[in-house]
Design a protein around this motif. Structure first.
Motif, mmCIF file in Angstrom:
data_model
loop_
_atom_site.group_PDB
_atom_site.id
_atom_site.type_symbol
_atom_site.label_atom_id
_atom_site.label_comp_id
_atom_site.label_asym_id
_atom_site.label_seq_id
_atom_site.Cartn_x
_atom_site.Cartn_y
_atom_site.Cartn_z
ATOM 1 N N LEU A 28 0.793 -1.230 0.000
ATOM 2 C CA LEU A 28 0.000 0.000 0.000
ATOM 3 C C LEU A 28 0.830 1.287 0.000
ATOM 4 O O LEU A 28 0.512 2.214 -0.749
ATOM 5 C CB LEU A 28 -0.980 0.008 1.171
ATOM 6 C CG LEU A 28 -2.117 -1.007 1.081
ATOM 7 C CD1 LEU A 28 -2.970 -0.959 2.335
ATOM 8 C CD2 LEU A 28 -2.957 -0.794 -0.151
ATOM 9 N N PRO A 29 1.891 1.396 0.806
ATOM 10 C CA PRO A 29 2.649 2.655 0.801
ATOM 11 C C PRO A 29 3.300 2.980 -0.545
ATOM 12 O O PRO A 29 3.642 4.128 -0.803
ATOM 13 C CB PRO A 29 3.728 2.433 1.870
ATOM 14 C CG PRO A 29 3.181 1.358 2.742
ATOM 15 C CD PRO A 29 2.355 0.486 1.846
ATOM 16 N N ILE A 33 -1.896 7.437 -6.203
ATOM 17 C CA ILE A 33 -3.257 7.851 -5.859
ATOM 18 C C ILE A 33 -4.264 7.091 -6.710
ATOM 19 O O ILE A 33 -5.302 6.627 -6.215
ATOM 20 C CB ILE A 33 -3.430 9.377 -6.022
ATOM 21 C CG1 ILE A 33 -2.646 10.117 -4.944
ATOM 22 C CG2 ILE A 33 -4.898 9.769 -5.986
ATOM 23 C CD1 ILE A 33 -2.620 11.615 -5.111
ATOM 24 N N LEU A 34 -3.962 6.916 -7.983
ATOM 25 C CA LEU A 34 -4.859 6.187 -8.869
ATOM 26 C C LEU A 34 -5.003 4.729 -8.421
ATOM 27 O O LEU A 34 -6.117 4.185 -8.382
ATOM 28 C CB LEU A 34 -4.342 6.248 -10.312
ATOM 29 C CG LEU A 34 -5.201 5.587 -11.380
ATOM 30 C CD1 LEU A 34 -6.584 6.207 -11.422
ATOM 31 C CD2 LEU A 34 -4.517 5.687 -12.728
ATOM 32 N N ALA A 40 -9.617 1.329 -3.014
ATOM 33 C CA ALA A 40 -10.801 1.833 -2.311
ATOM 34 C C ALA A 40 -12.078 1.361 -3.002
ATOM 35 O O ALA A 40 -13.051 0.988 -2.331
ATOM 36 C CB ALA A 40 -10.756 3.360 -2.244
ATOM 37 N N THR A 41 -12.071 1.322 -4.322
ATOM 38 C CA THR A 41 -13.230 0.830 -5.065
ATOM 39 C C THR A 41 -13.485 -0.644 -4.757
ATOM 40 O O THR A 41 -14.635 -1.062 -4.577
ATOM 41 C CB THR A 41 -13.019 1.039 -6.578
ATOM 42 O OG1 THR A 41 -12.857 2.431 -6.833
ATOM 43 C CG2 THR A 41 -14.206 0.514 -7.378
ATOM 44 N N LEU A 42 -12.428 -1.437 -4.668
ATOM 45 C CA LEU A 42 -12.583 -2.852 -4.338
ATOM 46 C C LEU A 42 -13.169 -3.028 -2.938
ATOM 47 O O LEU A 42 -14.042 -3.876 -2.714
ATOM 48 C CB LEU A 42 -11.249 -3.587 -4.451
ATOM 49 C CG LEU A 42 -10.720 -3.765 -5.879
ATOM 50 C CD1 LEU A 42 -9.302 -4.321 -5.853
ATOM 51 C CD2 LEU A 42 -11.638 -4.651 -6.703
ATOM 52 N N TYR A 107 -13.145 13.031 -2.236
ATOM 53 C CA TYR A 107 -12.432 13.008 -3.511
ATOM 54 C C TYR A 107 -11.407 11.884 -3.481
ATOM 55 O O TYR A 107 -10.810 11.610 -2.444
ATOM 56 C CB TYR A 107 -11.708 14.335 -3.748
ATOM 57 C CG TYR A 107 -12.640 15.473 -4.057
ATOM 58 C CD1 TYR A 107 -13.110 15.664 -5.351
ATOM 59 C CD2 TYR A 107 -13.062 16.342 -3.063
ATOM 60 C CE1 TYR A 107 -13.970 16.706 -5.652
ATOM 61 C CE2 TYR A 107 -13.917 17.393 -3.348
ATOM 62 C CZ TYR A 107 -14.366 17.569 -4.644
ATOM 63 O OH TYR A 107 -15.232 18.593 -4.930
ATOM 64 N N ALA A 108 -11.192 11.254 -4.627
ATOM 65 C CA ALA A 108 -10.243 10.141 -4.710
ATOM 66 C C ALA A 108 -8.844 10.561 -4.269
ATOM 67 O O ALA A 108 -8.104 9.751 -3.708
ATOM 68 C CB ALA A 108 -10.199 9.576 -6.125
ATOM 69 N N ILE A 109 -8.491 11.811 -4.469
ATOM 70 C CA ILE A 109 -7.150 12.250 -4.077
ATOM 71 C C ILE A 109 -6.975 12.282 -2.569
ATOM 72 O O ILE A 109 -5.864 12.355 -2.063
ATOM 73 C CB ILE A 109 -6.793 13.633 -4.672
ATOM 74 C CG1 ILE A 109 -7.807 14.688 -4.243
ATOM 75 C CG2 ILE A 109 -6.684 13.549 -6.179
ATOM 76 C CD1 ILE A 109 -7.426 16.101 -4.624
ATOM 77 N N ASN A 110 -8.089 12.165 -1.828
ATOM 78 C CA ASN A 110 -8.013 12.127 -0.368
ATOM 79 C C ASN A 110 -7.966 10.707 0.182
ATOM 80 O O ASN A 110 -7.954 10.514 1.387
ATOM 81 C CB ASN A 110 -9.205 12.873 0.248
ATOM 82 C CG ASN A 110 -9.144 14.352 -0.043
ATOM 83 O OD1 ASN A 110 -8.076 14.929 -0.160
ATOM 84 N ND2 ASN A 110 -10.294 14.962 -0.214
#
Length: 141
Positions: A28-29, A33-34, A40-42, A107-110
């Protein structure tokens, strides 16, 4: 038309596929971001699958699923009251519900790396929850 057990087996197969795509915690680290947005979607897909299972079981028992602004939380509470899930599983799923709420409203960037820390921790507990769900389905059909 498929019976309850068949429908839940499809849900569980999809959840298993989601888990197979989740990266190990140690990766993960290093994710962009993408890539984190994909993780996160999974996680969101996983939780939706669990909610689908809970709704199917409640409907099979002749119990209406909750409505309103807090229906996700009410679904967990009702599932615990109906002995579909244990208090411990409700707490674990509550953490995913909190993540789902964050995911749906941010937002995805967060979606920083801390937001995905629940992956590895939860992988350990969830197989037992599915065994309980399948036993309940067997009892209902």
């Amino acid at each position: 038309m498929a019976n309850l057990r068949d429908k839940i087996n499809v849900d569980i197969d999809n959840i298993d596929r989601v888990f197979a795509e989740l990266p190990e915690h140690s990766v993960l680290p290093k994710l962009s971001i993408l890539e984190l947005a994909g993780v996160a979607t999974l996680l969101h897909n996983f939780y939706n699958g669990v909610e689908n299972i809970l709704k199917r079981i409640l409907l099979k028992k002749g119990i209406s699923t909750p409505l309103g602004n807090a229906w996700h939380k009410d679904l967990l509470n009702l599932s615990e009251q109906e002995k579909i899930i244990s208090p411990k599983v409700k707490i674990q799923l509550g953490e995913f519900l909190a993540f789902r709420h964050f995911f749906s409203n941010a937002y995805a960037i967060n979606n920083d790396k801390r937001s995905c820390r629940c992956i590895e921790k939860r992988k350990v507990h969830l197989p037992g929850m599915f065994v309980v769900l399948m036993l309940l389905v067997a009892a209902l059909t």
